[in-house]
Design a protein around this motif. Sequence first.
Motif, PDB file in Angstrom:
ATOM      1  N   MET A  18       0.634  -1.326  -0.102  1.00  0.00           N
ATOM      2  CA  MET A  18      -0.163   0.036   0.037  1.00  0.00           C
ATOM      3  C   MET A  18       0.807   1.299   0.007  1.00  0.00           C
ATOM      4  N   THR A  19       1.762   1.279   0.904  1.00  0.00           N
ATOM      5  CA  THR A  19       2.687   2.366   0.811  1.00  0.00           C
ATOM      6  C   THR A  19       3.383   2.667  -0.631  1.00  0.00           C
ATOM      7  N   LYS A  20       3.792   1.554  -1.134  1.00  0.00           N
ATOM      8  CA  LYS A  20       4.551   1.741  -2.410  1.00  0.00           C
ATOM      9  C   LYS A  20       3.414   2.294  -3.587  1.00  0.00           C
ATOM     10  N   GLY A  21       2.381   1.791  -3.368  1.00  0.00           N
ATOM     11  CA  GLY A  21       1.346   2.210  -4.653  1.00  0.00           C
ATOM     12  C   GLY A  21       0.924   3.651  -4.198  1.00  0.00           C
ATOM     13  N   GLN A  22       0.860   4.070  -2.898  1.00  0.00           N
ATOM     14  CA  GLN A  22       0.433   5.495  -2.604  1.00  0.00           C
ATOM     15  C   GLN A  22       1.688   6.473  -3.096  1.00  0.00           C
ATOM     16  N   ALA A  23       2.836   5.909  -3.206  1.00  0.00           N
ATOM     17  CA  ALA A  23       3.883   6.727  -3.501  1.00  0.00           C
ATOM     18  C   ALA A  23       3.875   6.673  -5.072  1.00  0.00           C
ATOM     19  N   ARG A  24       3.547   5.767  -5.746  1.00  0.00           N
ATOM     20  CA  ARG A  24       3.435   5.736  -7.297  1.00  0.00           C
ATOM     21  C   ARG A  24       2.274   6.581  -7.796  1.00  0.00           C
ATOM     22  N   THR A  25       1.314   6.799  -7.067  1.00  0.00           N
ATOM     23  CA  THR A  25      -0.069   7.417  -7.698  1.00  0.00           C
ATOM     24  C   THR A  25       0.099   8.747  -6.842  1.00  0.00           C
ATOM     25  N   GLY A  26       0.796   9.105  -6.069  1.00  0.00           N
ATOM     26  CA  GLY A  26       0.802  10.498  -5.438  1.00  0.00           C
ATOM     27  C   GLY A  26      -0.448  10.810  -4.479  1.00  0.00           C
ATOM     28  N   TYR A  27      -0.610   9.691  -4.014  1.00  0.00           N
ATOM     29  CA  TYR A  27      -1.687   9.572  -2.926  1.00  0.00           C
ATOM     30  C   TYR A  27      -1.338  10.509  -1.631  1.00  0.00           C
ATOM     31  N   LYS A  28      -2.423  11.390  -1.204  1.00  0.00           N
ATOM     32  CA  LYS A  28      -2.388  12.274  -0.222  1.00  0.00           C
ATOM     33  C   LYS A  28      -3.572  11.996   0.729  1.00  0.00           C
ATOM     34  N   ASP A  33      -9.558  11.726   1.355  1.00  0.00           N
ATOM     35  CA  ASP A  33     -10.975  12.163   1.985  1.00  0.00           C
ATOM     36  C   ASP A  33     -11.848  12.671   1.210  1.00  0.00           C
ATOM     37  N   LEU A  34     -11.319  13.342   0.057  1.00  0.00           N
ATOM     38  CA  LEU A  34     -12.089  13.861  -1.184  1.00  0.00           C
ATOM     39  C   LEU A  34     -12.955  12.890  -2.052  1.00  0.00           C
ATOM     40  N   LEU A  35     -12.258  11.662  -2.176  1.00  0.00           N
ATOM     41  CA  LEU A  35     -12.582  10.593  -3.068  1.00  0.00           C
ATOM     42  C   LEU A  35     -13.781   9.930  -2.226  1.00  0.00           C
ATOM     43  N   MET A  36     -13.598   9.883  -0.968  1.00  0.00           N
ATOM     44  CA  MET A  36     -14.600   9.122  -0.250  1.00  0.00           C
ATOM     45  C   MET A  36     -15.796  10.066  -0.041  1.00  0.00           C
ATOM     46  N   GLN A  37     -15.763  11.409   0.164  1.00  0.00           N
ATOM     47  CA  GLN A  37     -16.857  12.424  -0.146  1.00  0.00           C
ATOM     48  C   GLN A  37     -17.697  12.079  -1.357  1.00  0.00           C
ATOM     49  N   LEU A  38     -16.823  12.302  -2.748  1.00  0.00           N
ATOM     50  CA  LEU A  38     -17.328  12.158  -3.903  1.00  0.00           C
ATOM     51  C   LEU A  38     -18.165  10.764  -3.971  1.00  0.00           C
ATOM     52  N   SER A  39     -17.408   9.522  -3.556  1.00  0.00           N
ATOM     53  CA  SER A  39     -18.190   8.415  -3.591  1.00  0.00           C
ATOM     54  C   SER A  39     -19.344   8.245  -2.740  1.00  0.00           C
TER      55      SER A  39
END
Length: 62
Positions: A18-28, A33-39
Amino acid sequence: MNKPTKEKQKKSPFSRIMTKGQARTGYKPTSGDLLMQLSENDHKRIATLIAKWLETDNPRKR
């Protein structure tokens, strides 16, 4: 006096992925939080739908 040693906590394989994937996608966290609100917390509706499917699939088990 001995210096305190800093022991690294071992991360689980899932946590490392998960950490590696977040680094690749630029997750913040703010983006998450925004994606959870939109979903609109779709996971709750999905769980309700699955529960309904299970009830209609096996009505005699209840």
